[in-house]
Design a protein around this motif. Structure first.
Motif, PDB file in Angstrom:
ATOM      1  N   GLY A 186       0.866  -1.294   0.079  1.00 28.82           N
ATOM      2  CA  GLY A 186       0.384  -0.383   0.022  1.00 28.82           C
ATOM      3  C   GLY A 186       0.677   1.266   0.133  1.00 28.82           C
ATOM      4  N   THR A 187       2.288   1.073  -0.332  1.00 33.92           N
ATOM      5  CA  THR A 187       3.057   2.852   0.228  1.00 33.92           C
ATOM      6  C   THR A 187       4.008   2.139  -1.513  1.00 33.92           C
ATOM      7  OG1 THR A 187       5.000   1.032   0.734  1.00 33.92           O
ATOM      8  CG2 THR A 187       3.210   2.211   2.619  1.00 33.92           C
ATOM      9  N   SER A 188       3.536   1.940  -2.134  1.00 38.03           N
ATOM     10  CA  SER A 188       4.421   1.777  -3.610  1.00 38.03           C
ATOM     11  C   SER A 188       4.412   3.568  -3.826  1.00 38.03           C
ATOM     12  CB  SER A 188       4.369   1.112  -4.208  1.00 38.03           C
ATOM     13  OG  SER A 188       3.168   0.805  -4.704  1.00 38.03           O
ATOM     14  N   VAL A 189       2.579   3.993  -4.013  1.00 40.26           N
ATOM     15  CA  VAL A 189       2.760   5.074  -4.678  1.00 40.26           C
ATOM     16  C   VAL A 189       3.466   5.949  -4.216  1.00 40.26           C
ATOM     17  CG1 VAL A 189       0.972   6.504  -5.734  1.00 40.26           C
ATOM     18  CG2 VAL A 189       1.127   4.098  -6.587  1.00 40.26           C
ATOM     19  N   ALA A 190       3.110   6.462  -2.912  1.00 41.26           N
ATOM     20  CA  ALA A 190       3.912   7.109  -1.797  1.00 41.26           C
ATOM     21  C   ALA A 190       5.702   7.650  -2.121  1.00 41.26           C
ATOM     22  CB  ALA A 190       3.288   7.315  -0.523  1.00 41.26           C
ATOM     23  N   ALA A 191       6.059   6.130  -2.109  1.00 46.13           N
ATOM     24  CA  ALA A 191       7.491   6.172  -2.091  1.00 46.13           C
ATOM     25  C   ALA A 191       8.044   6.702  -3.630  1.00 46.13           C
ATOM     26  CB  ALA A 191       7.840   4.881  -1.916  1.00 46.13           C
ATOM     27  N   ALA A 192       7.196   6.099  -4.460  1.00 47.52           N
ATOM     28  CA  ALA A 192       7.404   6.874  -6.167  1.00 47.52           C
ATOM     29  C   ALA A 192       7.882   8.048  -5.826  1.00 47.52           C
ATOM     30  CB  ALA A 192       6.281   5.752  -7.168  1.00 47.52           C
ATOM     31  N   GLN A 193       6.687   8.886  -5.479  1.00 50.91           N
ATOM     32  CA  GLN A 193       6.217   9.888  -5.316  1.00 50.91           C
ATOM     33  C   GLN A 193       7.450  11.173  -4.931  1.00 50.91           C
ATOM     34  OE1 GLN A 193       2.198  10.890  -2.933  1.00 50.91           O
ATOM     35  NE2 GLN A 193       1.242  10.668  -5.092  1.00 50.91           N
TER      36      GLN A 193
END
Length: 259
Positions: A186-193
């Protein structure tokens, strides 16, 4: 009119491309391939964008090609309308002028892994699996699975996925160099951002040129990358400006060799 299934959202210098067909695990059909090409155009044409993120809607990144979309095609249709179209679109994605970060929020199998491989950086959630299962269906990878993946990750890893049907966990994929980081579910998009913000803080011209140079060094897209680099360099010169002015004025150009 059908809802778009490839979404582009722009927030300052960051564009996010989302494959949005969650009810089919973001599997591609021909229409989605064409939408992805248009999304690439949107990113390319916006000079304010310095980095892009690629992810999937729902719990999947992408299941690759929708079997129902190609399973009934005649061989010539399959080769030309499906494989070659997908290959061209994924190549377009891989050669975006800006760095591309893939946020792997779900499994990346078959065409989904080929999609992820088009990115410059891959951030995977811990629960995902990666693989190329096509030979189990009696077919072969067709969207650069045996080409770009070999160039970027090495032939032996790809052999294990293609010939042996092996799939890898996120942790195993990280150890093999298939992904660059593993984060919690659930954190991949935040990490990518967060990574995108890091990239966007760097010189945009340097990023674009460096991406082209890295492509040349890796044996990818050599011809167009070299021509792009040369064209950018020449476009900055006084000679080009003089040449255009002379053409418009219908006079002989007075080149000075000014860089």
């Amino acid at each position: 009119m059908a809802e778009p299934r490839i979404l582009v959202a722009v927030d300052g210098a960051v564009a996010t491309i989302t494959v949005a067909r969650p009810e089919k695990l973001n599997a591609f059909d021909i229409g989605m391939l064409k939408e992805l090409a248009l999304a690439c155009d949107t990113v390319e044409e916006n000079a304010a964008i310095r980095v892009a993120i690629l992810t999937g809607a729902g719990k999947a990144f992408s299941a690759g090609g929708d079997i129902k979309a190609w399973g009934g095609m005649r061989p010539e249709e399959f080769g030309h309308q499906w494989v070659r179209l997908g290959h061209r679109v994924f190549e377009r994605l891989a050669t975006l002028r800006v760095p591309l970060i893939a946020a792997l929020n779900g499994h990346a199998l078959g065409g989904g892994l080929e999609l992820a491989a088009a990115a410059d950086i891959r951030i995977a959630e811990s629960q995902i699996r990666i693989g190329l299962p096509e030979t189990g269906l009696g077919m072969v990878p067709g969207w650069s699975g045996t080409q770009r993946l070999v160039q970027r990750f090495g032939a032996q890893i790809v052999r294990r996925m293609v010939l042996g049907g092996e799939t890898f966990s996120a942790a195993e994929a990280h150890g093999l160099g298939l992904v660059d980081a593993v984060v919690e579910t659930g954190t991949s998009v935040a990490a990518a951002q967060a990574y995108a913000a890091r990239v966007a803080s760097r010189g945009p011209a340097a990023l674009e040129v460096a991406k082209l140079m890295l492509s040349v060094a890796n044996g990818e897209d050599n011809g167009s990358a070299v021509e792009a680099l040369g064209s950018i360099l020449v476009a900055k010169t006084g000679d080009l400006k003089e040449g255009v002015a002379a053409f418009s004025a219908k006079r002989t150009a007075a080149f000075k060799g000014e860089w």
